[in-house]
Design a protein around this motif. Structure first.
Motif, PDB file in Angstrom:
ATOM      1  N   ILE A   4       0.818  -1.209   0.000  1.00 17.33           N
ATOM      2  CA  ILE A   4       0.000   0.000   0.000  1.00 17.33           C
ATOM      3  C   ILE A   4       0.855   1.265   0.000  1.00 17.33           C
ATOM      4  O   ILE A   4       0.554   2.209  -0.731  1.00 17.33           O
ATOM      5  N   LEU A   5       1.930   1.314   0.775  1.00 19.21           N
ATOM      6  CA  LEU A   5       2.751   2.524   0.817  1.00 19.21           C
ATOM      7  C   LEU A   5       3.416   2.811  -0.536  1.00 19.21           C
ATOM      8  O   LEU A   5       3.303   3.926  -1.045  1.00 19.21           O
ATOM      9  N   PRO A   6       4.094   1.830  -1.148  1.00 13.38           N
ATOM     10  CA  PRO A   6       4.656   2.124  -2.477  1.00 13.38           C
ATOM     11  C   PRO A   6       3.568   2.469  -3.490  1.00 13.38           C
ATOM     12  O   PRO A   6       3.770   3.330  -4.348  1.00 13.38           O
ATOM     13  N   SER A  11       1.074   6.438  -6.854  1.00 11.36           N
ATOM     14  CA  SER A  11      -0.169   7.107  -7.249  1.00 11.36           C
ATOM     15  C   SER A  11      -0.010   8.617  -7.204  1.00 11.36           C
ATOM     16  O   SER A  11      -0.437   9.324  -8.132  1.00 11.36           O
ATOM     17  N   PHE A  12       0.607   9.110  -6.154  1.00  4.50           N
ATOM     18  CA  PHE A  12       0.776  10.563  -6.034  1.00  4.50           C
ATOM     19  C   PHE A  12       1.839  11.106  -6.990  1.00  4.50           C
ATOM     20  O   PHE A  12       1.805  12.281  -7.340  1.00  4.50           O
ATOM     21  N   ILE A  13       2.768  10.265  -7.413  1.00  3.57           N
ATOM     22  CA  ILE A  13       3.710  10.679  -8.452  1.00  3.57           C
ATOM     23  C   ILE A  13       2.985  10.771  -9.796  1.00  3.57           C
ATOM     24  O   ILE A  13       3.193  11.701 -10.577  1.00  3.57           O
ATOM     25  N   LEU A  14       2.104   9.814 -10.063  1.00  2.77           N
ATOM     26  CA  LEU A  14       1.407   9.753 -11.350  1.00  2.77           C
ATOM     27  C   LEU A  14       0.322  10.814 -11.514  1.00  2.77           C
ATOM     28  O   LEU A  14       0.051  11.246 -12.639  1.00  2.77           O
ATOM     29  N   LEU A  15      -0.296  11.227 -10.424  1.00  3.16           N
ATOM     30  CA  LEU A  15      -1.423  12.169 -10.539  1.00  3.16           C
ATOM     31  C   LEU A  15      -1.082  13.474 -11.253  1.00  3.16           C
ATOM     32  O   LEU A  15      -1.805  13.861 -12.176  1.00  3.16           O
ATOM     33  N   SER A  47      -6.129   6.224 -22.195  1.00  6.65           N
ATOM     34  CA  SER A  47      -6.358   5.059 -21.343  1.00  6.65           C
ATOM     35  C   SER A  47      -5.487   5.109 -20.094  1.00  6.65           C
ATOM     36  O   SER A  47      -5.926   4.717 -19.010  1.00  6.65           O
ATOM     37  N   GLY A  48      -4.266   5.599 -20.249  1.00  9.21           N
ATOM     38  CA  GLY A  48      -3.398   5.752 -19.080  1.00  9.21           C
ATOM     39  C   GLY A  48      -3.949   6.761 -18.095  1.00  9.21           C
ATOM     40  O   GLY A  48      -3.898   6.559 -16.881  1.00  9.21           O
ATOM     41  N   VAL A  49      -4.517   7.827 -18.622  1.00  7.93           N
ATOM     42  CA  VAL A  49      -5.120   8.853 -17.766  1.00  7.93           C
ATOM     43  C   VAL A  49      -6.319   8.277 -17.019  1.00  7.93           C
ATOM     44  O   VAL A  49      -6.446   8.429 -15.790  1.00  7.93           O
ATOM     45  N   VAL A  50      -7.192   7.584 -17.741  1.00  9.34           N
ATOM     46  CA  VAL A  50      -8.383   6.992 -17.117  1.00  9.34           C
ATOM     47  C   VAL A  50      -7.979   5.943 -16.090  1.00  9.34           C
ATOM     48  O   VAL A  50      -8.560   5.864 -14.996  1.00  9.34           O
ATOM     49  N   TYR A  51      -6.961   5.136 -16.420  1.00 10.93           N
ATOM     50  CA  TYR A  51      -6.497   4.108 -15.490  1.00 10.93           C
ATOM     51  C   TYR A  51      -6.042   4.725 -14.168  1.00 10.93           C
ATOM     52  O   TYR A  51      -6.417   4.264 -13.086  1.00 10.93           O
ATOM     53  N   VAL A  52      -5.202   5.753 -14.238  1.00 10.42           N
ATOM     54  CA  VAL A  52      -4.657   6.354 -13.010  1.00 10.42           C
ATOM     55  C   VAL A  52      -5.779   6.965 -12.172  1.00 10.42           C
ATOM     56  O   VAL A  52      -5.805   6.805 -10.947  1.00 10.42           O
ATOM     57  N   ILE A  53      -6.718   7.633 -12.819  1.00 13.13           N
ATOM     58  CA  ILE A  53      -7.833   8.234 -12.083  1.00 13.13           C
ATOM     59  C   ILE A  53      -8.681   7.151 -11.424  1.00 13.13           C
ATOM     60  O   ILE A  53      -9.035   7.248 -10.234  1.00 13.13           O
ATOM     61  N   ALA A  54      -9.014   6.097 -12.165  1.00  6.97           N
ATOM     62  CA  ALA A  54      -9.841   5.015 -11.610  1.00  6.97           C
ATOM     63  C   ALA A  54      -9.119   4.304 -10.473  1.00  6.97           C
ATOM     64  O   ALA A  54      -9.724   3.992  -9.432  1.00  6.97           O
ATOM     65  N   SER A  55      -7.830   4.050 -10.624  1.00  8.98           N
ATOM     66  CA  SER A  55      -7.092   3.376  -9.559  1.00  8.98           C
ATOM     67  C   SER A  55      -6.941   4.282  -8.333  1.00  8.98           C
ATOM     68  O   SER A  55      -6.924   3.791  -7.197  1.00  8.98           O
ATOM     69  N   PHE A  56      -6.870   5.597  -8.550  1.00 15.07           N
ATOM     70  CA  PHE A  56      -6.797   6.505  -7.413  1.00 15.07           C
ATOM     71  C   PHE A  56      -8.128   6.526  -6.651  1.00 15.07           C
ATOM     72  O   PHE A  56      -8.136   6.590  -5.416  1.00 15.07           O
ATOM     73  N   ILE A  57      -9.228   6.444  -7.365  1.00 16.99           N
ATOM     74  CA  ILE A  57     -10.547   6.344  -6.704  1.00 16.99           C
ATOM     75  C   ILE A  57     -10.601   5.072  -5.874  1.00 16.99           C
ATOM     76  O   ILE A  57     -11.088   5.080  -4.731  1.00 16.99           O
ATOM     77  N   PHE A  58     -10.096   3.967  -6.417  1.00 13.53           N
ATOM     78  CA  PHE A  58     -10.036   2.710  -5.678  1.00 13.53           C
ATOM     79  C   PHE A  58      -9.183   2.857  -4.420  1.00 13.53           C
ATOM     80  O   PHE A  58      -9.552   2.385  -3.342  1.00 13.53           O
ATOM     81  N   LEU A  59      -8.050   3.533  -4.537  1.00  6.38           N
ATOM     82  CA  LEU A  59      -7.180   3.746  -3.383  1.00  6.38           C
ATOM     83  C   LEU A  59      -7.883   4.572  -2.315  1.00  6.38           C
ATOM     84  O   LEU A  59      -7.906   4.199  -1.144  1.00  6.38           O
ATOM     85  N   HIS A 147       3.049   0.540 -11.071  1.00 10.72           N
ATOM     86  CA  HIS A 147       1.756   0.870 -10.473  1.00 10.72           C
ATOM     87  C   HIS A 147       0.691  -0.131 -10.913  1.00 10.72           C
ATOM     88  O   HIS A 147      -0.129  -0.579 -10.104  1.00 10.72           O
ATOM     89  N   ILE A 148       0.694  -0.476 -12.178  1.00  7.22           N
ATOM     90  CA  ILE A 148      -0.306  -1.412 -12.701  1.00  7.22           C
ATOM     91  C   ILE A 148      -0.172  -2.774 -12.030  1.00  7.22           C
ATOM     92  O   ILE A 148      -1.174  -3.372 -11.612  1.00  7.22           O
ATOM     93  N   PHE A 149       1.048  -3.264 -11.897  1.00  8.26           N
ATOM     94  CA  PHE A 149       1.222  -4.576 -11.279  1.00  8.26           C
ATOM     95  C   PHE A 149       0.852  -4.552  -9.794  1.00  8.26           C
ATOM     96  O   PHE A 149       0.274  -5.520  -9.290  1.00  8.26           O
TER      97      PHE A 149
END
Length: 166
Positions: A4-6, A11-15, A47-59, A147-149
């Motif tokens: 979770i920490l990494p 996630s915050f680097i990618l945003l 798709s990369g933009v949508v992925y990061v946003i969706a995964s951040f919502i999950f986080l 991040h994806i993995f």
């Protein structure tokens, strides 16, 4: 979980990166309307933009606040993650190819500059700038892949967070 920490750090680097890439994607869609060949790169970037946003919502919602998430969110994450993997593989291949063969890269940049009649930058500055762009996208692709993995591992670990379809 130790991931979770990494995951949070990545996630915050990618945003901020995807915020900029999201704006670029919007403008590229407008350009792609005039040149349809650009729709595939726009789709990959978006798709990369949508992925990061969706995964951040999950986080934020699922992992941090322990709130149930819609099953659609998991689908959005997975589908866009697979497209993002394709984008990352292409990016890594292109960046490594160009950076490992500087003569070919310099020749390609020279051709690009010669086709731009209003180029005001000196050729050496332009090549240095484009090399910086390659290093940026190389780093972005590596961070996004990691991040994806981690996301796939967390989706398995928090599978109970998602409401069933219905």
């Amino acid at each position: 979980m130790k991931e979770i920490l990494p995951y949070r750090i990545l996630s915050f680097i990618l945003l901020p990166i995807v915020a900029i890439l999201g704006l670029i994607t919007v403008f590229m869609v407008l350009v792609a309307l005039a040149n349809p060949v650009l729709f595939l790169p726009v789709f990959l970037l978006g798709s990369g933009v949508v992925y990061v946003i969706a995964s951040f919502i999950f986080l934020q919602k699922g992992i941090d606040n322990h709130q149930p998430c819609k099953h659609r969110l998991k689908d959005w994450i997975r589908v866009n993650a697979f497209v993002s993997i394709a984008f990352c593989v292409l990016m890594l291949f292109n960046c490594v190819t160009f950076l490992s063969n500087p003569n070919s890269f310099a020749e390609m940049m020279h051709q690009a500059i010669s086709q731009q009649p209003m180029m005001t930058l000196p050729e050496a500055t332009y090549i240095k700038m484009m090399k910086g762009v390659l290093y940026f996208f190389l780093g972005y692709a590596l961070i996004l892949l990691a991040h994806i993995f981690l996301t796939f591992r967390l989706l398995k670990a928090y599978a109970g967070m998602f409401k069933e379809k219905g």
